[in-house]
Design an enzyme around this catalytic site. Sequence first.
Site, PDB file in Angstrom:
ATOM      1  N   ARG A 194       4.150  -8.906  -3.810  1.00  0.00           N
ATOM      2  CA  ARG A 194       3.760  -9.511  -2.545  1.00  0.00           C
ATOM      3  C   ARG A 194       2.245  -9.635  -2.468  1.00  0.00           C
ATOM      4  O   ARG A 194       1.527  -8.734  -2.888  1.00  0.00           O
ATOM      5  CB  ARG A 194       4.244  -8.628  -1.388  1.00  0.00           C
ATOM      6  CG  ARG A 194       3.756  -9.072  -0.029  1.00  0.00           C
ATOM      7  CD  ARG A 194       4.301  -8.203   1.066  1.00  0.00           C
ATOM      8  NE  ARG A 194       3.719  -6.876   1.088  1.00  0.00           N
ATOM      9  CZ  ARG A 194       2.556  -6.565   1.682  1.00  0.00           C
ATOM     10  NH1 ARG A 194       1.849  -7.490   2.288  1.00  0.00           N
ATOM     11  NH2 ARG A 194       2.111  -5.328   1.662  1.00  0.00           N
ATOM     12  N   GLY A 225      12.556  -1.114  15.635  1.00  0.00           N
ATOM     13  CA  GLY A 225      11.717  -1.735  16.659  1.00  0.00           C
ATOM     14  C   GLY A 225      10.298  -1.983  16.197  1.00  0.00           C
ATOM     15  O   GLY A 225       9.347  -1.869  16.971  1.00  0.00           O
ATOM     16  N   HIS A 276      -0.464  -0.105  -4.268  1.00  0.00           N
ATOM     17  CA  HIS A 276      -1.731  -0.617  -3.757  1.00  0.00           C
ATOM     18  C   HIS A 276      -2.857   0.101  -4.504  1.00  0.00           C
ATOM     19  O   HIS A 276      -2.792   1.308  -4.689  1.00  0.00           O
ATOM     20  CB  HIS A 276      -1.806  -0.337  -2.258  1.00  0.00           C
ATOM     21  CG  HIS A 276      -2.847  -1.115  -1.543  1.00  0.00           C
ATOM     22  ND1 HIS A 276      -4.189  -0.945  -1.769  1.00  0.00           N
ATOM     23  CD2 HIS A 276      -2.745  -2.087  -0.591  1.00  0.00           C
ATOM     24  CE1 HIS A 276      -4.868  -1.777  -0.993  1.00  0.00           C
ATOM     25  NE2 HIS A 276      -4.026  -2.475  -0.264  1.00  0.00           N
ATOM     26  N   LEU A 336       2.931  -9.147   7.225  1.00  0.00           N
ATOM     27  CA  LEU A 336       2.925  -9.208   8.696  1.00  0.00           C
ATOM     28  C   LEU A 336       3.436 -10.560   9.159  1.00  0.00           C
ATOM     29  O   LEU A 336       4.234 -10.661  10.090  1.00  0.00           O
ATOM     30  CB  LEU A 336       1.518  -8.937   9.245  1.00  0.00           C
ATOM     31  CG  LEU A 336       1.017  -7.491   9.169  1.00  0.00           C
ATOM     32  CD1 LEU A 336      -0.385  -7.379   9.764  1.00  0.00           C
ATOM     33  CD2 LEU A 336       1.950  -6.524   9.868  1.00  0.00           C
ATOM     34  N   LEU A 349      -4.300   4.625   3.168  1.00  0.00           N
ATOM     35  CA  LEU A 349      -4.750   3.374   2.576  1.00  0.00           C
ATOM     36  C   LEU A 349      -6.162   3.005   3.003  1.00  0.00           C
ATOM     37  O   LEU A 349      -6.512   3.113   4.165  1.00  0.00           O
ATOM     38  CB  LEU A 349      -3.785   2.270   3.025  1.00  0.00           C
ATOM     39  CG  LEU A 349      -4.052   0.890   2.457  1.00  0.00           C
ATOM     40  CD1 LEU A 349      -3.706   0.880   0.983  1.00  0.00           C
ATOM     41  CD2 LEU A 349      -3.219  -0.142   3.198  1.00  0.00           C
ATOM     42  N   ALA A 398       9.238  -6.923  12.854  1.00  0.00           N
ATOM     43  CA  ALA A 398      10.357  -7.861  12.685  1.00  0.00           C
ATOM     44  C   ALA A 398      11.394  -7.681  13.783  1.00  0.00           C
ATOM     45  O   ALA A 398      11.913  -8.663  14.331  1.00  0.00           O
ATOM     46  CB  ALA A 398      10.993  -7.665  11.303  1.00  0.00           C
ATOM     47  N   GLU A 454      -7.332  -3.509   2.016  1.00  0.00           N
ATOM     48  CA  GLU A 454      -7.775  -4.497   1.043  1.00  0.00           C
ATOM     49  C   GLU A 454      -8.923  -5.344   1.584  1.00  0.00           C
ATOM     50  O   GLU A 454      -9.694  -5.923   0.822  1.00  0.00           O
ATOM     51  CB  GLU A 454      -6.580  -5.405   0.716  1.00  0.00           C
ATOM     52  CG  GLU A 454      -6.831  -6.381  -0.386  1.00  0.00           C
ATOM     53  CD  GLU A 454      -5.514  -6.865  -0.987  1.00  0.00           C
ATOM     54  OE1 GLU A 454      -4.699  -6.008  -1.364  1.00  0.00           O
ATOM     55  OE2 GLU A 454      -5.316  -8.076  -1.049  1.00  0.00           O
ATOM     56  N   GLY A 456      -1.108  -9.443  -0.364  1.00  0.00           N
ATOM     57  CA  GLY A 456      -1.562  -8.770   0.850  1.00  0.00           C
ATOM     58  C   GLY A 456      -1.658  -9.763   1.990  1.00  0.00           C
ATOM     59  O   GLY A 456      -2.099 -10.893   1.790  1.00  0.00           O
ATOM     60  N   GLN A 491       5.592  -2.198  -4.834  1.00  0.00           N
ATOM     61  CA  GLN A 491       4.155  -2.481  -4.908  1.00  0.00           C
ATOM     62  C   GLN A 491       3.319  -1.206  -4.831  1.00  0.00           C
ATOM     63  O   GLN A 491       3.517  -0.375  -3.939  1.00  0.00           O
ATOM     64  CB  GLN A 491       3.743  -3.400  -3.762  1.00  0.00           C
ATOM     65  CG  GLN A 491       2.248  -3.710  -3.764  1.00  0.00           C
ATOM     66  CD  GLN A 491       1.933  -4.938  -2.946  1.00  0.00           C
ATOM     67  OE1 GLN A 491       1.806  -4.872  -1.737  1.00  0.00           O
ATOM     68  NE2 GLN A 491       1.822  -6.072  -3.606  1.00  0.00           N
ATOM     69  N   HIS A 509       3.116   1.495  -1.882  1.00  0.00           N
ATOM     70  CA  HIS A 509       2.718   0.866  -0.626  1.00  0.00           C
ATOM     71  C   HIS A 509       3.800   0.014   0.020  1.00  0.00           C
ATOM     72  O   HIS A 509       3.952   0.004   1.240  1.00  0.00           O
ATOM     73  CB  HIS A 509       1.490  -0.008  -0.889  1.00  0.00           C
ATOM     74  CG  HIS A 509       0.946  -0.686   0.329  1.00  0.00           C
ATOM     75  ND1 HIS A 509       0.558   0.010   1.451  1.00  0.00           N
ATOM     76  CD2 HIS A 509       0.717  -2.004   0.606  1.00  0.00           C
ATOM     77  CE1 HIS A 509       0.113  -0.851   2.362  1.00  0.00           C
ATOM     78  NE2 HIS A 509       0.210  -2.066   1.886  1.00  0.00           N
ATOM     79  N   ARG A 558      -2.587  -7.119  -6.231  1.00  0.00           N
ATOM     80  CA  ARG A 558      -2.485  -5.664  -6.242  1.00  0.00           C
ATOM     81  C   ARG A 558      -1.860  -5.118  -7.513  1.00  0.00           C
ATOM     82  O   ARG A 558      -2.298  -4.081  -8.031  1.00  0.00           O
ATOM     83  CB  ARG A 558      -1.653  -5.212  -5.031  1.00  0.00           C
ATOM     84  CG  ARG A 558      -2.393  -5.451  -3.741  1.00  0.00           C
ATOM     85  CD  ARG A 558      -1.536  -5.209  -2.531  1.00  0.00           C
ATOM     86  NE  ARG A 558      -2.326  -5.465  -1.318  1.00  0.00           N
ATOM     87  CZ  ARG A 558      -1.836  -5.425  -0.089  1.00  0.00           C
ATOM     88  NH1 ARG A 558      -0.552  -5.165   0.107  1.00  0.00           N
ATOM     89  NH2 ARG A 558      -2.624  -5.661   0.939  1.00  0.00           N
ATOM     90  N   PHE A 573      -8.649 -12.438   0.982  1.00  0.00           N
ATOM     91  CA  PHE A 573      -7.738 -11.346   0.650  1.00  0.00           C
ATOM     92  C   PHE A 573      -7.244 -11.509  -0.774  1.00  0.00           C
ATOM     93  O   PHE A 573      -7.268 -12.619  -1.326  1.00  0.00           O
ATOM     94  CB  PHE A 573      -6.549 -11.362   1.629  1.00  0.00           C
ATOM     95  CG  PHE A 573      -6.304 -10.039   2.304  1.00  0.00           C
ATOM     96  CD1 PHE A 573      -7.234  -9.507   3.178  1.00  0.00           C
ATOM     97  CD2 PHE A 573      -5.130  -9.322   2.068  1.00  0.00           C
ATOM     98  CE1 PHE A 573      -7.010  -8.289   3.803  1.00  0.00           C
ATOM     99  CE2 PHE A 573      -4.899  -8.100   2.693  1.00  0.00           C
ATOM    100  CZ  PHE A 573      -5.838  -7.575   3.557  1.00  0.00           C
TER     101      PHE A 573
END
Lengths: 560, 248
Positions: free
Chosen positions: A370, A13, A233, A376, A243, A16, A246, A372, A231, A335, A277, A117
Amino acid sequence: MEFPLYDVLIVGGGGAGLRAAIAAAETDPGLKILIVSKVYPMRSHTVSAEGGAAAALRPEDSWENHAFDTVKGSDYISDQFVVETFVREAPVELIQLEHWGCPWSRDPDGKISARPFGGMTTWRTCFAADKTGFHMLHTLFQTSLKYDRIERLDETFVTSLLVEDGRCVGIAALNQRSGVMSAVRAKTVILTTGGNGRIYAFSTNGNICTGDGMALAYRAGVPLKDMEMVQFHPTGLPSTGILITEAVRGEGGYLTNNKGERFLKDYVPSKMELGPRDIISRAMVTEFEAGRGFAGPYGNYMHLDVRHLFMRELGLDYVGIDIVHDPIPVRPVEHYMMGGIDCDITGATSLPGLFTAGECANVGLNGANRLGSNSLSECLVFGAAAGRAAAHQAQEAKAPTSNPVDALLKDETRRVEKKYLESRQGTEKLAEIRVEMQRSMDEHVGVFRTAEGLKEEEKLIAGFRQRFARLKIEDRSHVFNTELTAALELDYMLELAEVMTASAINRKESRGAHARRDFPKRNDEHYLANQIATHVPGGKPKLEFRPVRITHWQPQARTY
Amino acid sequence: MAETVEVTVQRYNPETDSAPRLQTYEVPYKDDWVVLDAILYIKDHLDATLSYRWSCRMGICGSCGMNVDGHPKLTCSAHLREYRRGFTVEPLSNFPVIRDLVVDIDDFMAKLKSVKPWIVRELEQPLGDGEYLQSNNQIDHYRQFSQCINCMLCYAACPVYGMEPEFLGPAAIALARRYNLDSRDEGTVERVNVLAASEGIWECSCIGECSVACPKGVDPAKAIQQTKFDTVNGAIMSTMLMPFGNRR
């Protein structure tokens, strides 16, 4: 026995999963939808994302630029068709989320604002203060409450996918509150369980990120893709791995070594702190090895200096760092998992009826690294796509009957009870196996890898799995037995650690986040490809390479 | 011998215990640990049967709320150095205990839904027309109420909720207020029935413990007072301006 039946059943939940649920509900308001999560949805790890969500919304930007940055960032093993679709859809999804109430930070004209970013060539990362993931998750969760057809089973742990006649027909799950195993039938199932960072000791991931969906799919015969691509970070707090976003570098923070130099000038001169990264993490480790790091109780670290930015708050006061007067100690930290369940652009997997999206999936967006703020947006774009595709398939599909489900559930209940709750023979302690796995994965499957270290890890994991078979569960009760769920999670993680290590051994080149000391160069002749790992019951994972899809952007040297 | 700290934990297993009991553990003391680290240590090294919830370790997922020495805290943000002489951990007050430190928050989940915590609009602007414009100033109107992480500390702190479990409670009212204050929302009228019902804002006796307990700087007490004011004002206005109309 009759088992409840849903049209679309979503496991997980987070960003995505919730987006998929809403998309399914909007596709056909008559469908019955169920979200099964091992936590309450608002606890999902999407909540921890800080920096932002990428989309080419601004007039000076273009989807082509966003696509190229993503493809280059991926070191050319993203699926370029998937990337193109993603960058075109991302702006629509961010606006959709805005319509649902997400408090995006704004420009003076009232439009959604953006910030720079890492690896992005322009200001494209939309943000909601320093809590983008939190606001996204709560906006999606609260919006999902609007739909009466979206039901939930909170704190319910899925132990297996039910497969009948080559089709996914539902799930078997442990209700954590009652300790009772039950089954739910579904015409379609979507796995959106997030990442698996807890395989590592030093990780930004929350306790719940144990790769459940990846392991569920893998055991049901669905291949995993690019599981060597992990990845790291660059900026985790040395003690806890928490974290530092970034965005701090985006806003102008410096990384400095023990000579006070901004050492990235030797690695990513044109991008400096805004480099991607993987490259920055490698630069930091290389500097550590050259003796240019700071030594601390948790190993080497660098300084992230924001004193010149007059930032006041990073939420760091509680770790005792005064960012106005002192640099922040940071070191690379696990990360994000680029690898995941192999699926097509609608989230469909090789198992009919099974879909996936988000970090647990590998749709082909992130390749070997990926960027940053793409993840999302990925949750939104491909969560929605999977929700729609599953809804359409459910409209056509026949309801699975209860009979085979009954038998499958009985087998699964017996397996869980027998292995974990009834066995009195065990001697091995859960926490010990977990900690040893995590530490050895840090050591051998980290920022830099070697054949020697990886082979050592392969042996160690085989040993952990043997010890796991002799596990001793001390908690025999049914109600909220977190030792039992931790054991089920460790079982998943050991499975995935094996796949990750085997995949890392088999990719004999360096690409993106996968840096082999013994093969330091990228090798497009052999490895411009995705690595597919398939479960072989009782054996090692079967590994093969599949060429990537290239539409516009031919591979170039990846320099910044 | 390294320094240690005594941690007393409330235990309760409905399958074996007739009532909650206390159990004390000796845990290493580390200056940079938080209370959650001590609890994790117990689970991994001393007693694998202890149950509790946790995840992010950074004060944002809202899972690890517990009473520490009687005060509701996020245990991932409560420093051990403030409890050097030992401390007691109990489940959050005012909720049914499922087991050990795990409480049942289904009541809140239902109340959250009842205040319609989503954007309500008569007409949806098509996505192709872009975002609804909103200034950062307009965001500031509701920003603090949007910071709620549903950690339930405010319900544990609220004496009214302890006495009257029907009370809608601080977080749900703050989130209703968050949407009422959002320039994109038109749902205030739809929410007023729930907010102004007998279990809503008028139950609150303005003690303000909720705002003290909140780890994210939300001020639910303010949300409740503002809503009371608006509700009264709205009622007066509608009687004065439209004495015969607008009856719902």
